[in-house]
Write a protein that holds these residues in place. Structure first.
Motif, PDB file in Angstrom:
ATOM      1  N   UNK A  50      -4.192 -15.002   3.839  1.00  0.00           N
ATOM      2  CA  UNK A  50      -3.734 -14.888   5.227  1.00  0.00           C
ATOM      3  C   UNK A  50      -2.574 -13.899   5.232  1.00  0.00           C
ATOM      4  N   UNK A  51      -2.583 -12.997   6.195  1.00  0.00           N
ATOM      5  CA  UNK A  51      -1.523 -11.996   6.336  1.00  0.00           C
ATOM      6  C   UNK A  51      -0.853 -12.219   7.683  1.00  0.00           C
ATOM      7  N   UNK A  87      -2.665  -4.141   7.687  1.00  0.00           N
ATOM      8  CA  UNK A  87      -4.041  -3.782   8.023  1.00  0.00           C
ATOM      9  C   UNK A  87      -4.804  -3.336   6.781  1.00  0.00           C
ATOM     10  N   UNK A  88      -4.081  -2.750   5.831  1.00  0.00           N
ATOM     11  CA  UNK A  88      -4.725  -2.370   4.574  1.00  0.00           C
ATOM     12  C   UNK A  88      -5.212  -3.578   3.793  1.00  0.00           C
ATOM     13  N   UNK A  89      -4.406  -4.626   3.752  1.00  0.00           N
ATOM     14  CA  UNK A  89      -4.828  -5.847   3.067  1.00  0.00           C
ATOM     15  C   UNK A  89      -6.031  -6.474   3.758  1.00  0.00           C
ATOM     16  N   UNK A  90      -6.015  -6.502   5.087  1.00  0.00           N
ATOM     17  CA  UNK A  90      -7.143  -7.044   5.837  1.00  0.00           C
ATOM     18  C   UNK A  90      -8.415  -6.267   5.507  1.00  0.00           C
ATOM     19  N   UNK A  98       0.822  -1.198   0.000  1.00  0.00           N
ATOM     20  CA  UNK A  98       0.000   0.000   0.000  1.00  0.00           C
ATOM     21  C   UNK A  98       0.866   1.262   0.000  1.00  0.00           C
ATOM     22  N   UNK A  99       0.298   2.386  -0.394  1.00  0.00           N
ATOM     23  CA  UNK A  99       1.057   3.647  -0.329  1.00  0.00           C
ATOM     24  C   UNK A  99       1.473   3.964   1.097  1.00  0.00           C
TER      25      UNK A  99
END
Length: 339
Positions: A261-262, A278-281, A165-166
């Motif tokens: 899964x992260x 947290x962005x992916x979640x 993410x940015x």
């Protein structure tokens, strides 16, 4: 004055020539020390290198594709996962375009979507229709692009301390310098090798911090391969282009329908877990975030058992990843209190 200037220019020329010679000599030494352990495969006008380890007679997992991060190569992920997973599945450890012993290919490989497409073609050439995709760090951006643009080849995705993410700020100065057309070429052929060899031990300790580095990591992971001039420039170009790429692509992660899964730590000194993980979640509907106290940037090595359990989860097996994460935290805490 002319004589003094001539002497000064001659001295500079001598130093530059010596630096070029030292870099060429050390490049050959590094390649002799860490020869190619994979196989080159044409993926459309250039060749990707990968270590393909076929499954044993009774596999219990689908094929797994491992994508290393910045400054890495296939040995990095193989060092963590080959031994514990050998026989359980088809394993494909990839040298990303321009890394390890892979050829770079065209300008499309300057961004993660191009590299994801190259890996998809490699899978097809290896007879792997669908796989669990594992991406560490920068490899997380490629894994996200893979699941976004190649969902038909994705069973699920495991993100390990991903960069997706940015983020605020920029990148280290040496990436920007190396990515420049002329001065970057000169820099990578003169100063990178001696300075890189001098700080390699400290730098890799920093990547693992605050956790302990694997004892044989400098041998098993072969991080010195990135110091070769051509590889160093490809790596710099990757990193220099990443922020603009994820700024453009991250809003599309909501289109990803396959499970993920992260695994991330609260003590990662390399990427900002509060932004990326947290962005992916937030963005991937079927994502599970596993947060580990005391974990740095190398869950592939520090929490290998948990990462394998996540792969098993993506394969449809029942695993309590949150409980395992607490066990990993206890193990990390115990290691930190050892005298």
């Amino acid at each position: 004055m002319p004589v003094l200037m001539l002497l000064l220019l001659s001295l500079v020329a001598l130093v530059v020539a010596l630096a070029f010679g030292f870099t060429a000599w050390q490049t050959l030494r590094i390649e002799r020390r860490f020869p190619n352990i994979g196989e080159m495969t044409d993926v459309g006008g250039y060749r990707l290198n990968a270590l393909h380890v076929p499954a044993g007679p009774t596999p219990d997992l689908p094929p797994i594709v491992f994508i290393h991060g910045a400054s890495g190569n296939l040995r990095d992920q193989a060092g963590a996962f080959l031994t514990p997973l050998k026989g359980r599945a088809d394993l494909l450890f990839v040298d990303r375009p321009g890394h390890g012993y892979s050829e770079r290919g065209g300008p499309e490989n300057d961004c993660p979507d191009g590299q994801a497409a190259a890996i998809a073609r490699l899978m097809a050439a290896k007879g792997i229709e669908r796989a669990i995709i594992v991406g560490h760090s920068f490899g997380g951006a490629i894994a996200a692009s893979f699941s976004l643009f190649h969902p038909d080849r994705t069973i699920g995705t495991l993100f390990l301390a991903p960069a997706t993410h940015p983020w605020p700020g920029g990148i280290d100065w040496h990436y920007r310098l190396t990515a420049m057309p002329v001065i970057g070429w000169l820099f990578s052929h003169t100063l990178v090798m001696p300075s890189g060899l001098a700080i390699m031990d400290k730098a890799t300790l920093g990547v693992f911090a605050p956790n302990c580095r694997r004892a044989r990591y400098l041998e098993d992971g072969a991080p010195a391969l990135v110091l070769r001039p051509r590889t160093f420039r490809h790596n710099a170009r990757d990193v220099a282009n990443l922020l603009a790429y994820v700024t453009r692509i991250a809003p599309r992660y909501r289109e990803i329908e396959t499970p993920a899964v992260i695994i991330t730590g609260d003590s990662d000194p390399i990427v900002l877990a509060d932004i990326h993980s947290t962005g992916l979640k937030r963005d991937i509907a079927r994502a599970q975030l596993v947060w580990i106290k005391g974990l740095g940037h190398k869950p592939d090595y520090v929490a290998t058992d948990l990462a394998i359990a996540a792969i098993e989860t993506l394969a449809g097996q029942d695993r309590d990843l949150q409980e395992m994460a607490r066990q990993v935290e206890q193990r990390i805490a115990a290691e930190n209190t050892e005298p």
